[in-house]
Design a protein around this motif. Structure first.
Motif, PDB file in Angstrom:
ATOM      1  N   LYS A 117       0.542  -1.316  -0.364  1.00  7.18           N
ATOM      2  CA  LYS A 117       0.362   0.185  -0.281  1.00  7.18           C
ATOM      3  C   LYS A 117       0.914   1.583  -0.105  1.00  7.18           C
ATOM      4  N   ALA A 118       2.094   1.186   1.019  1.00  2.85           N
ATOM      5  CA  ALA A 118       2.666   2.209   0.818  1.00  2.85           C
ATOM      6  C   ALA A 118       3.238   2.388  -0.790  1.00  2.85           C
ATOM      7  N   ILE A 119       3.664   1.860  -1.073  1.00  2.40           N
ATOM      8  CA  ILE A 119       4.634   1.548  -2.605  1.00  2.40           C
ATOM      9  C   ILE A 119       3.817   2.632  -3.850  1.00  2.40           C
ATOM     10  N   GLN A 120       1.988   1.516  -3.427  1.00  2.00           N
ATOM     11  CA  GLN A 120       1.902   2.780  -4.679  1.00  2.00           C
ATOM     12  C   GLN A 120       1.103   3.922  -4.066  1.00  2.00           C
ATOM     13  N   LEU A 121       1.024   4.028  -2.403  1.00  3.74           N
ATOM     14  CA  LEU A 121       0.740   5.631  -2.137  1.00  3.74           C
ATOM     15  C   LEU A 121       1.631   7.178  -2.800  1.00  3.74           C
ATOM     16  N   HIS A 123       4.057  10.693  -6.281  1.00  6.55           N
ATOM     17  CA  HIS A 123       5.302  11.171  -6.576  1.00  6.55           C
ATOM     18  C   HIS A 123       4.839  11.594  -8.084  1.00  6.55           C
ATOM     19  N   SER A 124       4.094  10.257  -8.486  1.00 12.57           N
ATOM     20  CA  SER A 124       3.798  10.841 -10.404  1.00 12.57           C
ATOM     21  C   SER A 124       3.276  12.827 -10.234  1.00 12.57           C
ATOM     22  N   LEU A 125       2.730  12.747  -9.625  1.00  6.38           N
ATOM     23  CA  LEU A 125       2.163  14.090  -8.792  1.00  6.38           C
ATOM     24  C   LEU A 125       3.124  15.071  -9.075  1.00  6.38           C
ATOM     25  N   VAL A 126       4.411  15.039  -8.882  1.00 10.47           N
ATOM     26  CA  VAL A 126       4.884  16.516  -7.886  1.00 10.47           C
ATOM     27  C   VAL A 126       6.002  15.989  -9.521  1.00 10.47           C
ATOM     28  N   ALA A 129      13.482  11.329 -16.630  1.00 11.23           N
ATOM     29  CA  ALA A 129      14.916  10.477 -16.458  1.00 11.23           C
ATOM     30  C   ALA A 129      14.797  10.146 -15.624  1.00 11.23           C
ATOM     31  N   VAL A 130      15.338  11.181 -14.650  1.00 13.99           N
ATOM     32  CA  VAL A 130      15.648  11.022 -13.130  1.00 13.99           C
ATOM     33  C   VAL A 130      13.848  10.051 -12.432  1.00 13.99           C
ATOM     34  N   GLY A 131      12.446  10.966 -12.704  1.00 11.09           N
ATOM     35  CA  GLY A 131      10.883  10.351 -12.329  1.00 11.09           C
ATOM     36  C   GLY A 131      11.130   8.990 -12.380  1.00 11.09           C
ATOM     37  N   ARG A 132      11.133   8.739 -13.647  1.00 13.19           N
ATOM     38  CA  ARG A 132      11.032   7.491 -14.240  1.00 13.19           C
ATOM     39  C   ARG A 132      11.885   6.025 -13.042  1.00 13.19           C
ATOM     40  N   GLN A 133      13.080   6.724 -12.862  1.00 12.54           N
ATOM     41  CA  GLN A 133      14.213   5.365 -12.068  1.00 12.54           C
ATOM     42  C   GLN A 133      14.367   5.523 -10.858  1.00 12.54           C
ATOM     43  N   THR A 134      13.243   6.816 -10.087  1.00  6.87           N
ATOM     44  CA  THR A 134      13.188   6.705  -9.311  1.00  6.87           C
ATOM     45  C   THR A 134      12.141   5.638  -8.831  1.00  6.87           C
ATOM     46  N   GLN A 135      10.961   5.997  -9.969  1.00 12.64           N
ATOM     47  CA  GLN A 135      10.099   4.832  -9.540  1.00 12.64           C
ATOM     48  C   GLN A 135      10.101   3.333  -9.324  1.00 12.64           C
ATOM     49  N   ASP A 136      10.967   3.366 -10.889  1.00 10.97           N
ATOM     50  CA  ASP A 136      11.646   1.724 -10.663  1.00 10.97           C
ATOM     51  C   ASP A 136      12.366   1.164  -8.902  1.00 10.97           C
ATOM     52  N   ILE A 137      13.202   2.230  -8.447  1.00 10.47           N
ATOM     53  CA  ILE A 137      13.879   1.587  -7.809  1.00 10.47           C
ATOM     54  C   ILE A 137      12.938   1.659  -6.603  1.00 10.47           C
ATOM     55  N   ILE A 138      12.092   2.297  -6.175  1.00 12.50           N
ATOM     56  CA  ILE A 138      10.944   1.902  -5.312  1.00 12.50           C
ATOM     57  C   ILE A 138       9.694   1.046  -5.173  1.00 12.50           C
ATOM     58  N   SER A 139       9.851   1.002  -6.514  1.00 12.23           N
ATOM     59  CA  SER A 139       9.155   0.385  -6.727  1.00 12.23           C
ATOM     60  C   SER A 139       9.471  -1.799  -6.182  1.00 12.23           C
ATOM     61  N   ALA A 140      11.021  -1.453  -6.827  1.00 13.32           N
ATOM     62  CA  ALA A 140      12.040  -3.123  -5.677  1.00 13.32           C
ATOM     63  C   ALA A 140      12.286  -3.255  -4.296  1.00 13.32           C
ATOM     64  N   LEU A 141      11.804  -2.550  -3.747  1.00 17.12           N
ATOM     65  CA  LEU A 141      12.166  -2.431  -2.702  1.00 17.12           C
ATOM     66  C   LEU A 141      11.834  -3.462  -1.687  1.00 17.12           C
TER      67      LEU A 141
END
Length: 228
Positions: A28-32, A37-40, A149-161
């Motif tokens: 749930k935390a990942i999705q939130l 993050h997408s909204l900024v 590019a930074v934003g997409r990379q962040t989403q990949d990193i956090i999704s993998a935690l």
């Protein structure tokens, strides 16, 4: 992203803070986080279906306003160009060095050359002369592409935690990388010291979300004032 939507963003940020350190709430935390993050970032990197806060900054943004420095705002003298650069660099170094210990996005795809810059640091404690130079020289479209590019990379990193990772403290060796790669200037040691006391949750709650939100709000106020 109007004022009502920004209020909702703030409320959801509080919810994220409440659940981030609870392993049972990890998914749930990942999705939130991904939503917040997408909204900024540009709506092109997220799936929210909303006009984002960055979209609001960029809508009808004249390049002369993007570059104007200093600006007549009570809470900042810096240009919109500087603010967008600053939040991109902070997110890049904190997520890729401090969280994932991988290569910064900045050092891929010739971003420094594309943006027509020589600066690699965060922009903290930057001289007025250098802020003026950055504001004048930075390539508008390349900066926006770098942010994406930074934003997409962040989403990949956090999704993998994995559950429990948000409690991990920042490794000192990764703090050292900030200086080795000239990401933080020597006169900004305070910034590295602040991050060294954080866990991964702290980096997610500030550099990757709220820090961006605060600076984009400043950009909106700068644009509105200069357009009058």
């Amino acid at each position: 992203m109007d004022m009502k939507q920004r209020k909702v963003w703030n409320e959801n940020h509080k919810k994220l803070k409440e659940i981030l350190l609870k392993p049972e709430e990890h998914s749930k935390a990942i999705q939130l986080f991904l939503s917040q993050h997408s909204l900024v970032h540009s709506s092109s990197i997220g799936k929210t279906g909303q006009v984002t806060l960055e979209d609001e900054v960029l809508r009808d943004l004249d390049e002369s306003i993007f570059r104007e420095y200093p600006v007549p705002n009570p809470d900042t003298n810096n240009s919109i160009a500087w603010h967008l650069w600053h939040i991109a660099r902070i997110e890049d170094m904190t997520m890729n060095i401090l969280v994932a210990n991988v290569q910064q996005v900045l050092h891929t795809a010739n971003w420094i050359e594309k943006m027509n810059l020589e600066f690699t640091h965060s922009g903290n404690d930057m001289s007025e002369e250098d802020i003026a130079a950055l504001s004048e020289r930075i390539d508008f479209n390349s900066l926006l592409a770098y942010r994406r590019a930074v934003g997409r990379q962040t989403q990949d990193i956090i999704s993998a935690l994995k559950p429990g990772h948000f409690k991990l403290q920042v490794d000192q060796k990764r703090i050292n990388r900030l200086f080795d790669e000239n990401s933080v200037m020597q006169n900004s040691k305070w910034l590295a010291e602040y991050w060294s006391k954080q866990n991964i949750a702290g980096l997610i709650l500030m550099p990757a979300t709220r820090h961006i939100f605060l600076h984009l709000n400043k950009c909106v106020r700068i644009k509105e004032k200069l357009q009058k």
